[in-house]
Design an enzyme around this catalytic site. Structure first.
Site, mmCIF file in Angstrom:
data_model
loop_
_atom_site.group_PDB
_atom_site.id
_atom_site.type_symbol
_atom_site.label_atom_id
_atom_site.label_comp_id
_atom_site.label_asym_id
_atom_site.label_seq_id
_atom_site.Cartn_x
_atom_site.Cartn_y
_atom_site.Cartn_z
ATOM 1 N N GLU A 35 0.855 -1.181 0.000
ATOM 2 C CA GLU A 35 0.000 0.000 0.000
ATOM 3 C C GLU A 35 0.905 1.249 0.000
ATOM 4 O OE1 GLU A 35 -3.433 -0.489 2.394
ATOM 5 O OE2 GLU A 35 -4.391 1.219 1.454
ATOM 6 N N GLU A 70 -2.046 0.397 13.415
ATOM 7 C CA GLU A 70 -3.256 0.732 12.657
ATOM 8 C C GLU A 70 -4.517 0.358 13.445
ATOM 9 O OE1 GLU A 70 -3.520 -1.446 8.992
ATOM 10 O OE2 GLU A 70 -4.908 0.004 8.123
HETATM 11 C C1 BGC Z 1 -5.307 2.641 4.777
HETATM 12 C C2 BGC Z 1 -5.827 3.687 5.713
HETATM 13 C C3 BGC Z 1 -6.810 4.495 4.960
HETATM 14 C C4 BGC Z 1 -7.934 3.573 4.710
HETATM 15 C C5 BGC Z 1 -9.149 4.204 4.158
HETATM 16 C C6 BGC Z 1 -6.439 1.765 4.423
HETATM 17 O O1 BGC Z 1 -6.095 0.725 3.607
HETATM 18 O O2 BGC Z 1 -4.243 1.960 5.285
HETATM 19 O O3 BGC Z 1 -5.041 4.173 6.638
HETATM 20 O O4 BGC Z 1 -7.151 5.708 5.456
HETATM 21 O O5 BGC Z 1 -7.528 2.469 3.942
HETATM 22 O O6 BGC Z 1 -10.054 3.303 3.899
#
Ligand code: BGC
Length: 867
Positions: free
Chosen positions: A465, A739
């Site tokens: 990502e 997270e």
């Molecule tokens: C990210 C996040 C992001 C989110 C929004 C994720 O995959 O890691 O931090 O804001 O998606 O849906």
């Protein structure tokens, strides 16, 4: 070494003259704004006037400003150098001498300055190339400048030496529109006669997979990687002569780096590296001719710092030394960090060492689940015949542990180092207190920022990502602006945001945008407004509001249209929302379905955005817009109250985030604010002071509690060690911010959801409250021209302090309990004032620059005494 403040040789002196938000060499603006600070021991010192001298001519006398002051001279031309000095006069008549000179030099400012062409090697995805060209120059010595960029990432060499100390140049921007061109001073590397310029080139962010779809390997920005370079030498008449430039004469060959990918890592076979390839003696017979390609991307000098190696971390522990021959190892660096490994090795030719990077262990075993499909694996094949040093060039990893396979002979931990890499921002903010866990949490926030400010502000640095998620920076930006000088980097990112936003669907979820499917949504898209606003508030840069106004008003007007247009209710209903992403009650597979209705969050954010637009338009003198946004704000606020406030004064989502945002963003009628605060405190208490918020509520919940008189509850929340809580993650071994609140669960197992990163800064956004309210150091006017000193001591801490290098100089606020008293200390930088509100008092008073102390009765003792 700087002199102490009491040095009798001066009363007032000017330090740190600087330009814009970056170093002064190779700048991209012809009228760079100037900032300086004044050092003096005179209490209450204020600047009355300043003289700015450019190239020996006093160009201008200005008034009290010293932050981002307009360039007073003639605009700089491409390559032009100028020497700037500043001196100041105080309101008390004191004056400084001239500052040390600041050398400013412009880069190539217009496309017409570029004589070079884009040259491309015919390499397929993940392959790398070496490009080279010999050239002769009769002149050398004074002022050789290499202007260089790439579609892909590059590292340049001149006559066998690496140029500069940057990593992953030119960084990531919206490559469809603009790419950074770097300017290097190569005077010392150039020689009279024959020279060779070489460029290593790889995909970087330009080509190769970006985004979570492991199967897709799209060429996001184009099929061909390419480089452009121009080496100019300053001639005696002050002009410039181009002595080398990329064109059809350049030649290329496949690099010894046989595979390079941001997500997956790098393979390098040192046997295949052509020795001396970037030196003039090298024979490039057998190399191929480059293709000259057309590309209309605009070359721009960078606005912030480049990415660099900023720290070397040693192996903390060898956890598993594997078989007795030492061929398989597991090493721990003691810190989840972002960068890559550098190895020093001596072994047989053809030996391959494999380095796998992971963030966590589960039951002592490396667990790569948090990387998802990112392989994060580097392989180095030895040339043999003596000591070798290697570090990958075209990738980075987020890791704390590494497994090392195939190490030849005995492994000495000193042979492996982690090189920490990120945008090389200046550290500007610190926090300390007497709770080691809270200090460690703050340290985790700092590491989280370092790991995720690598060219663009990302969600996470390890998995497939690593994208510039707008919502993440929208919530973290106040903390970021305190900890590091990130204004330049974020202004660059905002430039891309404006370029990528669309009039029909708004601001992309990620900037630069590499996602195909998206539609703008609240909080995330609101980054178009909240990020520039915070940069203005924290750095005093009004220019960011002017520059981003078109972007922010386009976004605001779009969502106003979505919310119902010009009359009636202003209410977002059908619009896609991420909501209070990842609150601890949200199901693992639906992070937006937390305790607070996502549309309540969206409509609250609409109010907040319109409120900011009202203020921004007024600041910029756009009175008509200011009036319009004020009316829209009122309508949105009334609609919010109608939709989400129940008859008994509660919110329809009876949850921590709902009350936190309603209080922090001032969405409720005055008489119901206290009711909301009481309910929030009840909810926090009934949760046993465990966190109940996601991305949106987390930065606000402690503020909302304090603003409604529940300081003790805010302290219980921040000092909570039972999960879910900030310190709960520290207790479970976090060295960065996670997270998910429960990324590691009570039994030590990892959260099974695919989206579980161990380095996500969003929940670290509460650090801004630690700085502003626990320590008590906040801006009261933009750029800290006036400070707000308002510490809120609470139960569980006996001291706290924060330091911040404001544009005016170092500010400090701290407090310490001492018997029944609290001693508050503050350092107010020259040329600023502070509004002070002491613990236990509701009135404030102003003080001027200098060092201050106050002793007050400890309000908590006073409360106890009354009982
Ligand atoms: C990210 C996040 C992001 C989110 C929004 C994720 O995959 O890691 O931090 O804001 O998606 O849906």
């Amino acid at each position: 070494m700087s002199s102490p403040v009491t040095d009798a040789t001066y009363e007032v002196r000017v330090l740190d003259v600087r330009i814009e938000h970056r170093d002064p060499f190779g700048i991209g603006t012809s009228r760079p704004r100037l900032t300086w600070r004044t050092d003096t021991y005179i209490d209450g010192w204020r600047q009355a006037a300043a003289d700015i001298e450019i190239d020996g001519a006093v160009s201008s006398r200005i008034g009290p400003g010293c932050v981002l002051v307009d360039w007073p001279g003639a605009p700089l031309r491409s390559r032009q150098r100028a020497t700037v000095r500043v001196r100041v006069t105080g309101t008390d008549g004191s004056h400084s001498g001239w500052s040390a000179p600041l050398e400013v030099e412009a880069a190539l400012l217009t496309p017409a300055d570029w004589r070079a062409e884009w040259v491309s090697p015919a390499v397929s995805m993940e392959q790398t190339a070496l490009l080279r060209c010999d050239f002769d120059t009769p002149i050398a010595g004074d002022g050789a400048r290499l202007h260089i960029s790439s579609l892909g990432v590059f590292e340049a060499e001149l006559n066998g030496s690496v140029v500069g100390d940057h990593v992953l140049d030119p960084g990531w921007t919206s490559y469809r529109s603009r790419v950074v061109a770097e300017t290097f001073d190569v005077t010392d590397l150039l020689r009279r006669g024959r020279n060779t310029l070489g460029i290593r080139l790889a995909d970087g962010w330009f080509r190769g997979r970006l985004g979570a779809d492991a199967a897709a390997h799209p060429a996001h920005y184009g099929d061909r990687i390419a480089a452009i370079a121009q080496l100019d030498v300053v001639t005696d008449d002050g002009g410039a002569s181009t002595v080398c430039r990329t064109d059809a004469r350049w030649r290329w060959i496949h690099g010894a780096t046989t595979r390079a990918s941001i997500y997956d890592g790098e393979d390098h076979d040192a046997r295949a590296e052509p020795a001396g390839w970037s030196r003039p003696e090298f024979d490039d017979t057998g190399w191929f001719d480059v293709d000259v390609i057309e590309h209309d991307v605009v070359l721009v000098p960078r606005l912030g710092p480049p990415v660099r190696r900023t720290e070397e971390v040693e192996v903390a522990e060898v956890l598993d030394s594997g078989p007795s021959d030492g061929s398989r190892l597991l090493v721990d660096f003691g810190q989840n960090l972002v960068g890559r490994l550098r190895l020093d090795v001596d072994g047989p030719r053809g030996t391959t060492i494999e380095l796998r990077h992971v963030e966590v262990l589960e039951s002592g075993v490396p667990n790569a689940a948090s990387l998802r499909s990112a392989e994060a694996t580097d392989r180095y094949t030895l040339r043999g015949g003596g000591p070798e040093r290697w570090e990958p060039r075209f990738t980075f990893h987020g890791f704390r542990y590494a497994t090392v396979d195939g190490w030849p002979g005995r492994f000495d931990p000193g042979d492996l180092r982690a090189e920490v890499c990120h945008s090389d921002m200046t550290r500007t903010g610190w926090f300390s207190c007497d709770d080691p866990l809270l200090e460690r949490f703050h340290e985790n926030v700092v590491w989280g920022m370092r790991g995720n400010f690598l060219s663009v502000p990302t969600d996470c640095p390890q998995r497939d990502e690593r994208l510039g998620w707008t919502g993440d920076i929208a919530v973290f930006v106040p903390t970021a602006c305190f900890l590091f000088d990130c204004a330049g980097m974020l202004r660059s990112w905002l430039t891309d945001l404006a370029l990528e936003q669309r009039d029909d669907i708004g601001v992309p979820w990620v900037v630069p945008n590499v996602l195909d499917q998206w539609i703008g949504c609240s909080v995330w898209g609101d980054a178009a407004v909240t990020v520039p606003w915070t940069i203005y508030d924290r750095f005093g840069d009004a220019g960011v509001l002017e520059d981003q106004y078109d972007s922010m008003s386009r976004w605001a007007d779009l969502i106003v249209g979505w919310a119902g247009g010009d009359d009636g209710d202003l209410h977002l209903e059908w619009v896609f929302q991420f909501g209070d992403w990842l609150d601890p009650t949200a199901p693992g597979d639906d992070p937006s379905a937390g305790a607070t209705d996502k549309h309540l969050v969206g409509n609250a954010a609409l109010c907040r955005t319109l409120d900011l637009m009202r203020r921004i338009a007024a600041l910029l003198g756009r009175d008509g817009d200011a009036e319009r946004y004020a009316q829209l704000h009122e309508r949105a606020r009334s609609s919010f109250v109608r939709s989400y406030l129940t008859a008994d004064g509660l919110l329809t989502s009876d949850a921590q985030t709902a009350y936190a945002i309603a209080i922090a963003w001032d969405l409720l009628p005055d008489d119901l604010r206290t009711v909301a605060g009481t309910r929030l405190a009840e909810l926090v208490r009934s949760a046993g002071h465990r966190i109940g918020t996601g991305f949106v509520g987390t930065p606000l919940v402690c503020d909302a509690l304090c603003d409604t008189g529940h300081v003790a509850d805010a302290y219980s929340l921040i000092l909570q060690t039972e999960a879910p809580s900030w310190l709960g993650t520290v207790g479970r071994g976090a060295t960065t911010v996670w997270e998910r609140w429960d990324a590691i669960r009570a039994d030590g197992s990892l959260h099974p959801a695919a989206m579980t990163s161990f380095n996500h800064y969003a929940f670290g956004a509460v650090a801004d409250w630690l700085h502003r309210s626990v320590a008590g150091l906040a801006p009261d006017q933009p750029g800290y021209r006036r400070l707000r000193v308002r510490p809120l001591p609470g139960p569980g801490l006996d001291r706290a302090a924060a330091q911040h290098d404001t544009p005016y100089g170092r500010a400090e606020v701290g407090w310490e309990r001492n018997g029944g008293h609290i001693r508050v200390s503050a350092v107010v930088p020259p040329n600023t004032t502070a509004r002070v509100e002491l613990p236990g008092s509701t009135t404030s008073f102003d003080v001027g620059a200098g060092r201050h102390h106050w002793d007050v009765q400890d309000p908590s003792r006073a409360v106890e005494a009354q009982r």
